[in-house]
Design a protein around this motif. Structure first.
Motif, PDB file in Angstrom:
ATOM      1  N   MET A   1       0.844  -1.184   0.000  1.00 15.78           N
ATOM      2  CA  MET A   1       0.000   0.000   0.000  1.00 15.78           C
ATOM      3  C   MET A   1       0.886   1.244   0.000  1.00 15.78           C
ATOM      4  N   PRO A   2       0.549   2.231  -0.833  1.00 19.25           N
ATOM      5  CA  PRO A   2       1.401   3.420  -0.896  1.00 19.25           C
ATOM      6  C   PRO A   2       1.343   4.230   0.394  1.00 19.25           C
ATOM      7  N   LYS A   3       2.405   4.913   0.651  1.00 15.05           N
ATOM      8  CA  LYS A   3       2.484   5.783   1.816  1.00 15.05           C
ATOM      9  C   LYS A   3       1.871   7.138   1.456  1.00 15.05           C
ATOM     10  N   HIS A   4       1.024   7.634   2.297  1.00 17.73           N
ATOM     11  CA  HIS A   4       0.397   8.929   2.122  1.00 17.73           C
ATOM     12  C   HIS A   4       1.099   9.894   3.069  1.00 17.73           C
ATOM     13  N   THR A   5       1.479  11.057   2.567  1.00 12.20           N
ATOM     14  CA  THR A   5       2.302  11.975   3.347  1.00 12.20           C
ATOM     15  C   THR A   5       1.590  13.297   3.582  1.00 12.20           C
ATOM     16  N   ILE A   6       1.674  13.762   4.815  1.00 11.91           N
ATOM     17  CA  ILE A   6       1.256  15.115   5.179  1.00 11.91           C
ATOM     18  C   ILE A   6       2.539  15.912   5.386  1.00 11.91           C
ATOM     19  N   PHE A   7       2.732  16.944   4.577  1.00 11.06           N
ATOM     20  CA  PHE A   7       3.875  17.840   4.726  1.00 11.06           C
ATOM     21  C   PHE A   7       3.398  19.072   5.493  1.00 11.06           C
ATOM     22  N   VAL A   8       4.034  19.348   6.612  1.00 10.33           N
ATOM     23  CA  VAL A   8       3.653  20.488   7.453  1.00 10.33           C
ATOM     24  C   VAL A   8       4.785  21.498   7.447  1.00 10.33           C
ATOM     25  N   CYS A   9       4.456  22.725   7.038  1.00  7.56           N
ATOM     26  CA  CYS A   9       5.446  23.797   7.073  1.00  7.56           C
ATOM     27  C   CYS A   9       5.671  24.187   8.530  1.00  7.56           C
ATOM     28  N   LEU A  42      -4.392   6.359  13.484  1.00  5.50           N
ATOM     29  CA  LEU A  42      -4.046   5.778  12.189  1.00  5.50           C
ATOM     30  C   LEU A  42      -2.823   4.888  12.278  1.00  5.50           C
ATOM     31  N   SER A  43      -2.720   3.974  11.333  1.00  2.30           N
ATOM     32  CA  SER A  43      -1.565   3.077  11.254  1.00  2.30           C
ATOM     33  C   SER A  43      -0.369   3.818  10.655  1.00  2.30           C
ATOM     34  N   SER A  44       0.793   3.564  11.191  1.00  2.00           N
ATOM     35  CA  SER A  44       1.996   4.201  10.656  1.00  2.00           C
ATOM     36  C   SER A  44       2.330   3.681   9.257  1.00  2.00           C
ATOM     37  N   ASN A  45       1.704   2.575   8.840  1.00  6.91           N
ATOM     38  CA  ASN A  45       1.912   2.072   7.482  1.00  6.91           C
ATOM     39  C   ASN A  45       1.142   2.896   6.456  1.00  6.91           C
TER      40      ASN A  45
END
Length: 125
Positions: A1-9, A42-45
């Protein structure tokens, strides 16, 4: 499963307010809140929360980008750390469940409806 990323400034701060000396930036506060909530919900995966030095939207308050391979990238601006962390994780659950990453505007958490700035198409080259 692809990793979904939240980028926080992490250097973001709402420009309409004077920031006291040595006070944490809004981006840092939001980052901490997201990490705490994510570890509980949420799962870290499924999700990765990553701080970035700058998302080049300094006049837009607290800024977050959400991205995943072969899905559109979403850019949220003018977020408040107090209200946005839970809404971002709610959005992430919709984003993860959507095969193509499309989230209908009406399904966005109320806090994010006014904060969405852009949906950038995926780079499927």
């Amino acid at each position: 499963m692809p990793k979904h990323t939240i980028f926080v400034c992490k250097s973001c701060h709402r420009s309409s307010e004077e920031r006291p000396e040595n006070a944490p930036f809004d981006g840092d506060i939001l980052l901490d809140k997201l990490n705490n909530l994510c570890s509980e919900q949420l799962s870290s995966n499924e999700i990765k929360i990553q701080s970035v030095g700058c998302l080049w939207a300094c006049s837009q308050g607290c800024v977050v980008a959400v991205s995943s391979d072969e899905k559109p990238t979403y850019l949220f601006v003018n977020l408040t750390p107090e209200e946005s962390a839970a809404a971002l994780l709610e959005f992430m659950q919709l984003y993860i469940k959507s095969r193509k990453g499309n989230v209908v505007w009406e399904k966005l958490p109320q806090v994010l409806q006014s904060a969405i700035f852009a949906q950038i198409p995926p780079n499927n080259s």
